[in-house]
Design a protein around this motif. Structure first.
Motif, short mmCIF file in Angstrom:
data_model
loop_
_atom_site.label_atom_id
_atom_site.label_comp_id
_atom_site.label_asym_id
_atom_site.label_seq_id
_atom_site.Cartn_x
_atom_site.Cartn_y
_atom_site.Cartn_z
N ASN A 155 0.87 -1.17 0.00
CA ASN A 155 0.00 0.00 0.00
C ASN A 155 0.91 1.22 0.00
N LEU A 156 0.95 1.92 -1.11
CA LEU A 156 1.88 3.04 -1.26
C LEU A 156 1.57 4.18 -0.31
N ALA A 157 0.37 4.17 0.28
CA ALA A 157 0.01 5.21 1.26
C ALA A 157 0.46 4.82 2.67
N GLY A 158 1.00 3.59 2.82
CA GLY A 158 1.43 3.11 4.13
C GLY A 158 0.50 2.03 4.65
N THR A 163 -4.56 -0.98 6.29
CA THR A 163 -4.23 -2.30 5.76
C THR A 163 -3.89 -3.26 6.90
N ASN A 164 -3.07 -2.80 7.82
CA ASN A 164 -2.69 -3.62 8.97
C ASN A 164 -3.91 -3.93 9.84
N ALA A 165 -4.74 -2.93 10.08
CA ALA A 165 -5.91 -3.11 10.93
C ALA A 165 -6.90 -4.10 10.31
N ALA A 166 -6.99 -4.12 8.99
CA ALA A 166 -7.94 -5.01 8.32
C ALA A 166 -7.65 -6.48 8.59
N PHE A 167 -6.39 -6.79 8.85
CA PHE A 167 -6.01 -8.17 9.08
C PHE A 167 -5.79 -8.49 10.56
N GLN A 168 -6.33 -7.66 11.44
CA GLN A 168 -6.23 -7.93 12.87
C GLN A 168 -6.84 -9.29 13.24
N ARG A 171 -4.63 -12.46 12.89
CA ARG A 171 -3.48 -12.67 13.79
C ARG A 171 -3.67 -13.85 14.73
N GLU A 172 -4.91 -14.30 14.87
CA GLU A 172 -5.16 -15.45 15.74
C GLU A 172 -4.62 -16.74 15.15
N HIS A 173 -4.49 -16.80 13.82
CA HIS A 173 -4.03 -18.04 13.20
C HIS A 173 -2.96 -17.85 12.13
N LEU A 174 -2.51 -16.62 11.93
CA LEU A 174 -1.46 -16.35 10.95
C LEU A 174 -0.44 -15.36 11.52
N GLN A 175 0.71 -15.31 10.88
CA GLN A 175 1.73 -14.32 11.23
C GLN A 175 1.50 -13.11 10.33
N VAL A 176 1.05 -12.01 10.93
CA VAL A 176 0.78 -10.78 10.18
C VAL A 176 1.76 -9.73 10.66
N LYS A 181 7.38 0.36 5.62
CA LYS A 181 6.35 1.40 5.66
C LYS A 181 5.19 1.12 4.72
N ILE A 182 5.49 0.43 3.60
CA ILE A 182 4.43 0.20 2.61
C ILE A 182 4.15 -1.29 2.39
N TRP A 183 4.72 -2.16 3.24
CA TRP A 183 4.55 -3.61 3.07
C TRP A 183 3.96 -4.27 4.31
N LEU A 184 2.97 -5.13 4.09
CA LEU A 184 2.42 -5.99 5.13
C LEU A 184 2.59 -7.43 4.66
N ASP A 185 3.21 -8.27 5.49
CA ASP A 185 3.47 -9.65 5.13
C ASP A 185 2.60 -10.60 5.95
N ILE A 186 2.00 -11.55 5.28
CA ILE A 186 1.13 -12.53 5.94
C ILE A 186 1.68 -13.92 5.64
#
Length: 270
Positions: A155-158, A163-168, A171-176, A181-186
């Motif tokens: 996400n070029l906006a950060g 983006t991070n909050a959407a995958f909260q 986190r119970e069953h994955l590594q998020v 600054k612009i990358w979220l890894d799952i």
């Protein structure tokens, strides 16, 4: 500081060993050779793709350890030490959710290749920094015949906000993990650089007290916890600075190289 017992050094790449232009300093190979002569193992630990890291360290690719894709793929001398793949059904769920988010681009990171379905120039420019084996496909959900190590979201906006909050919930069953600054890894719940470090330490019978690591961002946190000699870069995320025991100068000031030069100069004791 006494570095005489160090047997393993692991360092993150972007924001850490590499300069702000994502390049390896010309000072690296002389200091690496000195480490090698002292019998110290070197590991490249990154969210980058394995093939990208192999090409980055081409002259020594058969000598060093690779912790790629945030530790979900660990290899040494062509031998796989760890493949921590995601469940295919869970991977599909992540892809479907990511598609619903505004401003998010997706990289499906397989063991054989990375896969993208969007060819926007601003996206591919970022992808090409970290992935050397990339295939453009019509539909990521149709990719089979591979093991999926990670889903990387750009996400070029950060990403630390929406983006991070959407995958909260995931986190119970994955590594998020926010890996930049612009990358979220799952990844699979067991996949992280800390787990990769444990595998390497067990393989070579090396303790945390004999380990030195360098990192700058949140995907380095669990790796930081696996070494007594843990260094946060001056440019590191505040949480990494809090977790690490020591500090190195920023990546723009060659902070990692400076510490390694200090290590190899210690009277030949290491």
């Amino acid at each position: 500081m006494d570095y005489s017992n160090i047997k393993l050094i692991a360092t993150d790449m972007d924001g850490t060993l590499l300069d702000p232009q994502h390049s390896l300093s010309e000072e690296f190979y002389p200091v690496y050779q000195a480490l090698k002569e002292k019998g110290i193992l070197f590991a490249a630990a990154s969210g980058r793709q394995y093939y990208n890291l192999v090409n980055l360290f081409a002259p020594i690719k058969d000598e060093i350890i690779f912790l790629a894709e945030n530790g979900s793929y660990v290899a040494y001398q062509g031998q796989e030490l760890l493949v921590q793949a995601m469940d295919p059904a869970v991977t599909r769920q992540v892809l479907q959710k990511a598609r619903s988010l505004a401003g998010v681009y997706i990289v499906l990171c397989g063991k054989k290749s990375a896969y993208v379905e969007n060819t926007a120039p601003e996206f591919l420019e970022q992808v090409q920094l970290y992935y050397d084996e990339v295939k453009v496909v019509d539909d990521l959900l149709q990719v089979e015949d591979d093991q999926f190590l990670k889903v990387a979201l750009l996400n070029l906006a950060g990403v630390e906000g929406s983006t991070n909050a959407a995958f909260q919930p995931e986190r119970e069953h994955l590594q998020v993990t926010v890996s930049g600054k612009i990358w979220l890894d799952i990844c699979d719940q067991q996949a992280n650089k800390g787990k990769g470090m444990e595998v390497v330490q067990e393989r070579f019978n090396i303790t945390p007290e004999e380990t030195m690591v360098f990192g700058d961002y949140l995907n380095d946190l669990k790796m930081i916890q696996k070494a007594h000699f843990s260094f946060a870069m001056e440019n590191a995320h505040p949480d990494i600075k809090e977790a690490a025991r020591y500090r190195a100068k920023s990546n723009s000031q060659n902070g990692v190289i400076e510490v390694l030069q200090e290590l190899v100069s210690q009277n030949g004791q290491t």
